[in-house]
Design a protein around this motif. Structure first.
Motif, PDB file in Angstrom:
ATOM      1  N   MET A 100     -58.883  55.004  30.165  1.00 16.72           N
ATOM      2  CA  MET A 100     -58.460  56.380  30.431  1.00 16.72           C
ATOM      3  C   MET A 100     -57.342  56.805  29.481  1.00 16.72           C
ATOM      4  N   MET A 101     -56.424  55.897  29.196  1.00 15.86           N
ATOM      5  CA  MET A 101     -55.329  56.207  28.273  1.00 15.86           C
ATOM      6  C   MET A 101     -55.850  56.411  26.853  1.00 15.86           C
ATOM      7  N   MET A 102     -56.796  55.587  26.436  1.00 14.65           N
ATOM      8  CA  MET A 102     -57.363  55.752  25.098  1.00 14.65           C
ATOM      9  C   MET A 102     -58.057  57.099  24.958  1.00 14.65           C
ATOM     10  N   LYS A 103     -58.675  57.571  26.034  1.00 18.93           N
ATOM     11  CA  LYS A 103     -59.355  58.869  25.994  1.00 18.93           C
ATOM     12  C   LYS A 103     -58.382  59.992  25.668  1.00 18.93           C
ATOM     13  N   VAL A 104     -57.117  59.905  26.110  1.00 18.15           N
ATOM     14  CA  VAL A 104     -56.149  60.980  25.856  1.00 18.15           C
ATOM     15  C   VAL A 104     -55.316  60.728  24.602  1.00 18.15           C
ATOM     16  N   GLY A 105     -55.639  59.670  23.834  1.00 18.89           N
ATOM     17  CA  GLY A 105     -54.983  59.486  22.551  1.00 18.89           C
ATOM     18  C   GLY A 105     -54.129  58.249  22.403  1.00 18.89           C
ATOM     19  N   PHE A 106     -53.898  57.505  23.463  1.00 14.85           N
ATOM     20  CA  PHE A 106     -53.129  56.257  23.395  1.00 14.85           C
ATOM     21  C   PHE A 106     -53.776  55.360  22.339  1.00 14.85           C
ATOM     22  N   ASN A 107     -53.002  54.961  21.326  1.00 21.43           N
ATOM     23  CA  ASN A 107     -53.657  54.227  20.233  1.00 21.43           C
ATOM     24  C   ASN A 107     -53.043  52.862  19.936  1.00 21.43           C
ATOM     25  N   SER A 108     -52.287  52.342  20.904  1.00 17.10           N
ATOM     26  CA  SER A 108     -51.728  51.000  20.783  1.00 17.10           C
ATOM     27  C   SER A 108     -51.266  50.567  22.161  1.00 17.10           C
ATOM     28  N   ALA A 109     -51.206  49.254  22.400  1.00 12.86           N
ATOM     29  CA  ALA A 109     -50.682  48.770  23.674  1.00 12.86           C
ATOM     30  C   ALA A 109     -50.069  47.394  23.502  1.00 12.86           C
ATOM     31  N   ILE A 110     -49.031  47.149  24.276  1.00 14.72           N
ATOM     32  CA  ILE A 110     -48.443  45.817  24.370  1.00 14.72           C
ATOM     33  C   ILE A 110     -49.187  45.122  25.497  1.00 14.72           C
ATOM     34  N   MET A 111     -50.009  44.129  25.155  1.00 12.85           N
ATOM     35  CA  MET A 111     -50.865  43.520  26.170  1.00 12.85           C
ATOM     36  C   MET A 111     -51.280  42.116  25.748  1.00 12.85           C
ATOM     37  N   ASP A 112     -52.043  41.463  26.602  1.00 12.21           N
ATOM     38  CA  ASP A 112     -52.461  40.084  26.368  1.00 12.21           C
ATOM     39  C   ASP A 112     -53.833  40.051  25.703  1.00 12.21           C
ATOM     40  N   PRO A 113     -53.914  39.736  24.417  1.00  8.59           N
ATOM     41  CA  PRO A 113     -55.219  39.718  23.751  1.00  8.59           C
ATOM     42  C   PRO A 113     -56.123  38.583  24.209  1.00  8.59           C
ATOM     43  N   LEU A 114     -55.567  37.614  24.961  1.00 11.38           N
ATOM     44  CA  LEU A 114     -56.400  36.531  25.474  1.00 11.38           C
ATOM     45  C   LEU A 114     -57.174  36.940  26.724  1.00 11.38           C
ATOM     46  N   ASP A 115     -56.895  38.134  27.253  1.00 14.16           N
ATOM     47  CA  ASP A 115     -57.681  38.694  28.351  1.00 14.16           C
ATOM     48  C   ASP A 115     -58.956  39.273  27.741  1.00 14.16           C
ATOM     49  N   THR A 116     -60.010  38.489  27.738  1.00 12.97           N
ATOM     50  CA  THR A 116     -61.234  38.885  27.039  1.00 12.97           C
ATOM     51  C   THR A 116     -61.849  40.153  27.620  1.00 12.97           C
ATOM     52  N   GLU A 117     -61.700  40.369  28.921  1.00 14.30           N
ATOM     53  CA  GLU A 117     -62.285  41.546  29.549  1.00 14.30           C
ATOM     54  C   GLU A 117     -61.595  42.832  29.098  1.00 14.30           C
ATOM     55  N   ILE A 118     -60.262  42.794  28.993  1.00 18.72           N
ATOM     56  CA  ILE A 118     -59.583  44.021  28.573  1.00 18.72           C
ATOM     57  C   ILE A 118     -59.824  44.283  27.082  1.00 18.72           C
TER      58      ILE A 118
END
Length: 266
Positions: free
Chosen positions: A217-235
């Protein structure tokens, strides 16, 4: 393309702090290599948990991390002295996490920021506390972008953090931050947006499903980066699929590559 700031090298995490105390380089290196393999764009490095040891811990982390990756690093510290030291050690243009509108903090950072070639995470935080409405976030974003541009920071190097707040605290927090991001990406053309994605699910059960849906939902409104866990394969699968659906993936090549690699599956 969407940028993932890998959040895992943070001494507030028990295993990371233990590895830093014991100077277990192999544990840190293995984690960094996994983050890179899973699609991280930056590796966030935070050594602030051990009071009185941040500078030496940061120096050790930067040295060993750069032995195993050429990814740019996100230097995560509120201390200008630590950042100054860290900046001299990095081999790629870094990101700095983070700068805020809080008067004392911002003024302390100005001497460090002037003349530096770096990306900056700019928090929508001022001395009045957390924002309480989308307009509040938007106004703070405009203020901090203006302040940074006034000291020579290029707009394309600014990553505005709208300060994602938990849904468990207020049912409107999701809509508030989405409305703000959409306006920021429209009104402040050229800036990026980022933030701690998982804040949205704090205090709720089944947090991962909340984070995944919120990311799309955030990407749909323009969010273009996130601080997150890249090892979470589902996200990461959600991120790649959303990019494809948004039309940011020519001929769906990145999506198809991820499917063939087994990273996206039903």
């Amino acid at each position: 393309m969407f940028e993932v700031i890998g959040e895992r090298i943070n001494t507030t995490l028990k295993k990371v702090q233990a590895a830093v105390i014991e100077r277990d380089a192999e544990h840190i290196k293995a984690d960094v290599k996994k983050q890179e393999a899973c699609g991280a764009s930056y590796i966030d490095v935070n050594a602030g948990a051990r009071i009185g040891h941040e500078k030496e811990d940061m120096a050790w982390l930067l040295e060993i991390i750069q032995e195993v990756t050429e990814l740019p690093l996100c230097l995560d510290s509120p201390d200008p002295e630590v950042l100054e030291m860290a900046y001299t050690m990095v081999t790629k243009t870094p990101m700095v996490n983070s700068i805020s509108l809080e008067k004392n903090r911002f003024e302390a950072m100005i001497p460090f920021l002037k003349g530096k070639d770096c990306k900056i995470i700019a928090l929508c935080m001022d001395d009045s506390g957390m924002p309480k409405s989308a307009d509040d976030i938007i106004n703070r974003a405009k203020d901090i972008v203006g302040e940074l541009e006034a000291i020579g920071v290029k707009r394309e190097n600014i990553y505005v953090d709208p300060l994602i707040q938990p849904m468990s605290v207020d049912k409107d927090n999701g809509n508030m931050v989405m409305d703000a991001v959409q306006a920021i990406m429209t009104d402040l053309e050229g800036v990026h947006t980022t933030g701690g994605l998982s804040n949205i699910s704090y205090g709720l059960p089944q947090r991962k499903i909340i984070n995944r849906i919120f990311l799309a939902m955030m990407m749909k409104v323009g969010f273009n980066s996130a601080i997150m866990d890249p090892l979470d394969t589902e996200i990461m699968a959600v991120m790649k699929t959303t990019e494809m659906i948004k039309g940011c993936d020519n001929y769906c090549m990145n999506y198809l590559k991820a499917v063939r690699a087994g990273n996206i599956k039903a």
